[in-house]
Structure formats: C-alpha cells, structure tokens
Design an enzyme around this catalytic site. Structure first.
Site, PDB file in Angstrom:
ATOM      1  CB  CYS A 138      -3.619   3.251  -1.483  1.00 57.78           C
ATOM      2  SG  CYS A 138      -4.708   4.616  -1.138  1.00 57.78           S
ATOM      3  CD  GLN A 145      -6.927  -4.274   4.486  1.00 60.29           C
ATOM      4  OE1 GLN A 145      -7.855  -4.944   4.928  1.00 60.29           O
ATOM      5  NE2 GLN A 145      -7.103  -3.058   3.997  1.00 60.29           N
ATOM      6  CG  ASP A 190       0.566  -2.176   6.348  1.00 62.61           C
ATOM      7  OD1 ASP A 190      -0.332  -2.179   7.205  1.00 62.61           O
ATOM      8  OD2 ASP A 190       0.475  -1.607   5.248  1.00 62.61           O
ATOM      9  CG  HIS A 206      -1.908   0.948   1.424  1.00 64.13           C
ATOM     10  ND1 HIS A 206      -1.669   2.255   1.772  1.00 64.13           N
ATOM     11  CD2 HIS A 206      -3.239   0.849   1.289  1.00 64.13           C
ATOM     12  CE1 HIS A 206      -2.824   2.911   1.843  1.00 64.13           C
ATOM     13  NE2 HIS A 206      -3.790   2.078   1.556  1.00 64.13           N
ATOM     14  CE  LYS A 245      -7.302   0.108   6.306  1.00 60.02           C
ATOM     15  NZ  LYS A 245      -8.111   0.631   5.213  1.00 60.02           N
TER      16      LYS A 245
END
Ligand code: PLP
Length: 414
Positions: free
Chosen positions: A365, A202, A199, A122, A225
């Site tokens: 993104c 997600q 990261d 991303h 999220k």
C-alpha cells in the site's frame, strides 16, 4: 529482558505448522497475532455479558458499557492521552485518518493551503489528503528521503512553511521500517501554526508512544496490528480540536436531541461514534493494551531492536538482494524490505511459505514509494515481540535456498 518463550506460550497460533513445518510468522506489519487474554476477552463478552452499550438500564448492558469505557481509558493511558474523551473508536487506522480528513480537513483546509506528507506514506495517509486537496484546491507537499530511506531533514524547514496547514506523517514506515523523527517535524509544524497528524499504525504496537511528547493533534491507531481484534481502531485527537469538529457519521448514539426538523450533537466521544460500535473489538483491544503494558513497551522495542540487528546481519550476507531502509536499528523498526532482480517477490513469498515462513510481498500500500525505489514490489519480513532468532535463521536459510533455486533457473533461461 523479556522471556520470549513464555510470551510465545500466550499465543496459541504460534504452535501450529504450515506445510508440515513450524510456523515462522514474519508478517506482523500486516497484522499481529492475538494472545489468549484477547481471545478470552472476546469470548467472555459474547458468552457472559453480550449486550448493547450506553442505552440499557439492565445489568448486562451496564456491564458491557463499563468494560467498553474501561477499554477506552486503557488506550488513553497507553498513549498518555489524558482524557478518555480524546479517544474515538474507529474500525482501523484508515478510518481514523479519514475521519480527520473529512471532519477536520474539509473545514480547516482552504484553497492554496499546503498539506505536508512524507514520501513514505501508506495509501491510508495519502489518498484521503489527495481527496481533500482536490476538493479544496489545496496543495500536497512531500518531505523527501535520503538514499538509505531516512527522512531528509535538510530541506524540511522550507517544505514546512507558513502556507502549511497540516503535517500528516507516518511514525514508522510499513514499507521500509524507517522511524520518522515526528517530534522534530511537529516542532517545525507548530512554529508555523500547522496541525499535526501522526499515523501510528506501525509505531503504537512496537514502541512507547506519548502524544504529549510528540505534540500531535491527531494519532491514528490500528487495533489489529497491536494484538487486538480486527475491525477496531482508534483516533486520538486533542480535546479542544475535537470540540470544534463536525461529526463524521450521523445517526443513533451521536445525537443529544432529535426532532423531525433537526438534531443536536452528543458530548465527546459519542459525537463521533454513530451506530452500534464494535463492542467486543474495543474490549478485546483493551485486553491487548493490558498485555502490551504488562510486557512494557520499552522492553518490546528493545527486543525488536536486537532481533532487527540480528536479521540485518543475516540478510547482509545475501548478495543477491537489495535491502531497503536505514541500517542502524535506532532509526528503524523491525521491518525488513528487500528485492532481488532474479526473482519476483511473489515467487519468493510462495517459496518461503512452503518452508513455513510467512512474509508479505507486494507494494505494501505504498505504490508511489515503490516507484521511487525503482522496484515493482518488495518482499517484507516484519518482526514482533514473540519472534525469535531461530525464526530469523529459518528465514535467512529459506531465502538462500530460494535465491539459489530461482537464480539458477533465471540464469538457465537467459
Ligand atoms: N498506516 C500504515 C503505516 C500501515 O502500515 C497501515 C496498515 O498496513 C495502515 C496505515 C492502515 O491500517 P489499518 O489496517 O488499521 O487501516
């Protein structure tokens, strides 16, 4: 097995309609909905103990401080972080990564060092490292993908080498759904003495994540999220690493002593939290963590795997679309990205919206990845624990109609 109908009742927004149709919300990778417990935690804060944290001797302030710090402990437990001081509140996953890039990257990365990313990143985990590389004269290296969107581990041990100073990788791709074998990559990074940033935007909302097991130095977390409010995120960082880092922002709260000439820094975690924080947001995220922990993250992942398999079956039948990412549900999260050369993804998204189906369209993104796939954009349906097979059926049916509609139009125009 989770009782999804019961879960759905906890989310007031899921009962609304869009254009007269029941809402089928399949845009969870962009942001998730909030259960009543989170909404109530926010209003309870504002209605009954709204106050600033850490500075007050009065009851409201102490109550707010307790709840705010409890939320930090909840996040720490949720990812097995050990000490709550390892959790720094930020605005979002993007800010968490920028904090590391500025405070750790600019002091620890030097000319000729290499920063290893994947081709999936991303922009939030790409652009900050491009800036560090440009400032410090470092080099970005990328781990490649296989044809079906998995990470190609074959060449990984040459990309990660003694010049590598940092491995910064997404855990789950927001654009393809690929689950990255972070633990294996972290092992390679460790063997050459490199630091590891994950990261988790997600992954943390959708599967069990344990920072000890991943053996990472940093994990970026996105509150909105994972059923939390917008404007709150967190950075996990190993305590000994944080101790060595320069503050990111300067001002109130992060200082111990200040004179006209200079200042000294507060203890962790406050050293990295200048100014009045998002108190309600942190408390709301604490409530979201309670909610997810109550469901059990293994159960959340299992539900999403089953639903993803069901969706893959449904989408497989549509010849007009190319579906990206791995086909086996162990290697992917509940993100389904597809493209049809007959119709621009935005038109598809607008058509589906008329049917009450919310998906995302665009580059997600991840512009370089779209370039590598050879498409301008994709349509992306992304699932969460409150989604049902019926909603997937609605998506597939609406897609069929859209493809017929645009396909006929496209052939008529040709
Ligand atoms: N990383 C990934 C993989 C994402 O999907 C996103 C958001 O879409 C981000 C980072 C940025 O998250 P945030 O909105 O919390 O800054």
């Amino acid at each position: 097995m989770l009782d999804v109908e019961r879960i759905r009742n906890d989310f007031p927004i899921l009962s609304r309609t869009v254009h007269g149709k029941p809402l089928a919300y399949l845009d969870n990778a962009a942001t998730s909905h909030k259960p009543r417990a989170v909404i109530q935690a926010l209003s309870e804060y504002y209605e009954t103990y709204n106050s600033n944290v850490h500075r007050g001797v009065h009851s409201l302030s102490m109550e707010a401080t307790d709840r705010y710090e409890e939320a930090r402990e909840k996040v720490a437990r949720f990812i097995n972080a050990g000490a709550p001081e390892s959790i720094i509140w930020t605005r979002n996953a993007t800010e968490s990564i920028n904090l590391v890039a500025r405070s750790w990257g600019e002091s620890n990365i030097s000319e000729g060092d290499e920063i290893v990313l994947t081709r999936l990143e991303h922009h939030s985990n790409l652009v900050p490292w491009q800036r560090v590389a440009a400032k410090k004269g470092a080099v970005l290296k990328f781990l490649d993908l296989t044809e079906d969107g998995r990470l190609d581990l074959d060449g990984a041990d040459s990309v990660i080498n003694t010049k590598t100073k940092l491995l910064a990788v997404t855990h789950v791709s927001n654009a393809l759904g690929t689950v990255v074998p972070v633990k294996e990559l972290a092992g390679m990074a460790r063997s050459v003495g490199a630091a590891v940033l994950v990261d988790g935007a997600q992954s943390v909302p959708h599967q069990p994540v344990d920072v000890e097991e991943l053996d990472c130095d940093f994990l970026a977390i996105s509150g909105h999220k994972m059923m939390g409010p917008t404007g709150i995120g967190a950075l996990y960082a190993r305590r000994d690493v944080l101790e060595q880092m320069e503050p990111f922002l300067y001002g109130g709260e992060m200082v111990l002593e200040v004179s006209y000439e200079g200042a000294s820094w507060n203890d962790l975690p406050m050293r990295f939290e200048a100014g009045t924080p998002n108190i309600a947001g942190a408390i709301g995220l604490g409530a979201a963590v309670d909610y997810l922990a109550g469901l059990g993250m293994e159960n959340v992942r299992e539900h999403e795997k089953q639903l993803t398999a069901y969706a893959l079956d449904g989408l497989r039948g549509l010849e007009e679309i190319d579906l990206f990412g791995p086909w086996d549900v162990d290697s992917r999260g509940g993100i389904l990205s597809f493209y049809s050369s007959d119709v621009h993804p935005h038109d598809l998204g607008t058509f589906l919206d008329q049917e009450g189906v919310a998906i995302r369209t665009g580059h997600h993104c991840a512009m370089p990845l779209m370039g590598a796939l050879g498409v301008p954009a994709t349509a992306r349906a992304s699932l969460y624990v409150y989604n049902t097979e019926q909603e997937v059926d609605t998506l597939v049916d609406a897609l069929k109609r859209a493809l017929r509609y645009f396909g006929d139009g496209a052939s008529a125009a040709r």
